[in-house]
Write an enzyme that holds these catalytic residues in place. Sequence first.
Site, PDB file in Angstrom:
ATOM      1  CB  SER A  84     -13.567  -4.729   0.538  1.00  0.00           C
ATOM      2  OG  SER A  84     -12.242  -4.318   0.031  1.00  0.00           O
ATOM      3  N   GLY A 121     -17.307   0.324  -0.735  1.00  0.00           N
ATOM      4  CA  GLY A 121     -18.305   1.626  -0.708  1.00  0.00           C
ATOM      5  C   GLY A 121     -19.716   1.277  -1.610  1.00  0.00           C
ATOM      6  N   GLY A 126     -18.072  -3.744   0.405  1.00  0.00           N
ATOM      7  CA  GLY A 126     -18.071  -3.786  -1.116  1.00  0.00           C
ATOM      8  C   GLY A 126     -17.199  -2.497  -1.730  1.00  0.00           C
ATOM      9  CG  HIS A 137      -0.802  -8.735  -0.020  1.00  0.00           C
ATOM     10  ND1 HIS A 137      -0.438  -7.298  -0.228  1.00  0.00           N
ATOM     11  CD2 HIS A 137      -2.300  -8.576  -0.179  1.00  0.00           C
ATOM     12  CE1 HIS A 137      -1.720  -6.539  -0.327  1.00  0.00           C
ATOM     13  NE2 HIS A 137      -2.516  -7.247  -0.256  1.00  0.00           N
ATOM     14  CE1 TYR A 151      -3.037  -3.021   0.532  1.00  0.00           C
ATOM     15  CE2 TYR A 151      -3.138  -2.710   2.874  1.00  0.00           C
ATOM     16  CZ  TYR A 151      -3.346  -3.403   1.606  1.00  0.00           C
ATOM     17  OH  TYR A 151      -4.298  -4.640   1.919  1.00  0.00           O
TER      18      TYR A 151
END
Length: 330
Positions: free
Chosen positions: A205, A210, A208, A125, A56
């Site tokens: 998430s 957002g 989703g 990851h 990130y």
Amino acid sequence: MRQRTLGSQGPAVSEQGLGCMGMTFAYGPADDQEALRTAHRALELGVTLLDTADFYGPHSNEEFVARVIAGRREGVVVSSKVGNEITEDGTITGRLNNRPDYIRTAIEGTLRRLGTDHLDLYYLHRVDPAVPIEESIGALAELVEAGKVRHLGVCEASAATIRRAHAVHPLAAVQTEYSLSTRDVEVNGVLATVRELGIGFVGYSPLGRGLLTGRIRSLDGLAEHDFRRVAPRFQQGNLDRNLHVVERLQQLAASKGITAGQLALAWVLAQGDDVVAIPGTKRVPYLQENLAAGDVVLSAHDLTALDEIAPHGSTVGDRYPVGAMATLDG
């Protein structure tokens, strides 16, 4: 904030952690001070799990988390990830790299950026098909023996890979996308496998990206480099169809006096005491809205209604563009 234990051997964490990725990466620019206030407020309200990764940024998100935990490291469970190849000068190559030598080098950079002498949870990851999972987990197990890492996990791994990894060293957690718009783990054996093996499940998430909040009605207004501009399920034709489901979620949420996002988060938390959600936000009001979802009680009737509104496969469009979809294991 209620606590949940990650598997039979992992740490106790808040049922909602904080996904820190969006504070520096993937969703356009953030107000640095507001993001920092948000993360500090999360800790004040009882969040104990902070999730980041060297990918990130790259690296900038771990540096951000270091600022969050400075002076308050004790009591915070910090998780990071390795496996997306990053060169020494900080360039993302676009390749996976789970080689033991790469893992041994990457942990040193992660610990340095985080300003800590150990990670509480270290994930692969993504699973590198060119490296046997046994070799990668073996290298991670060496880090546990050295005291640099407390617990291990894998992200986006298939049921078969999870079994092979867990046989080398017990996994505390498997992290995979999970929400009313992404229910793959219910049908591909992942959720059943982690429960059989006593591994915790961390759903990222859970809103989703957002979508399930109903606040995203089009790509207009999203930052130029916002990931959702290239995510298939947010492309306009797909988004229009997905919003029909979201509108039904909003109607059910309104009948309960909550937001669609709170309903979506409450659903994830209702899937079992072994499930931890890590919604991400960079604004205090949205953080507080998310955490309030922990007080929402869903009846059997509510859960049945949600299964009818958003069953597996109801979302139109893949989770990632083609290239990124190819990095998912199985």
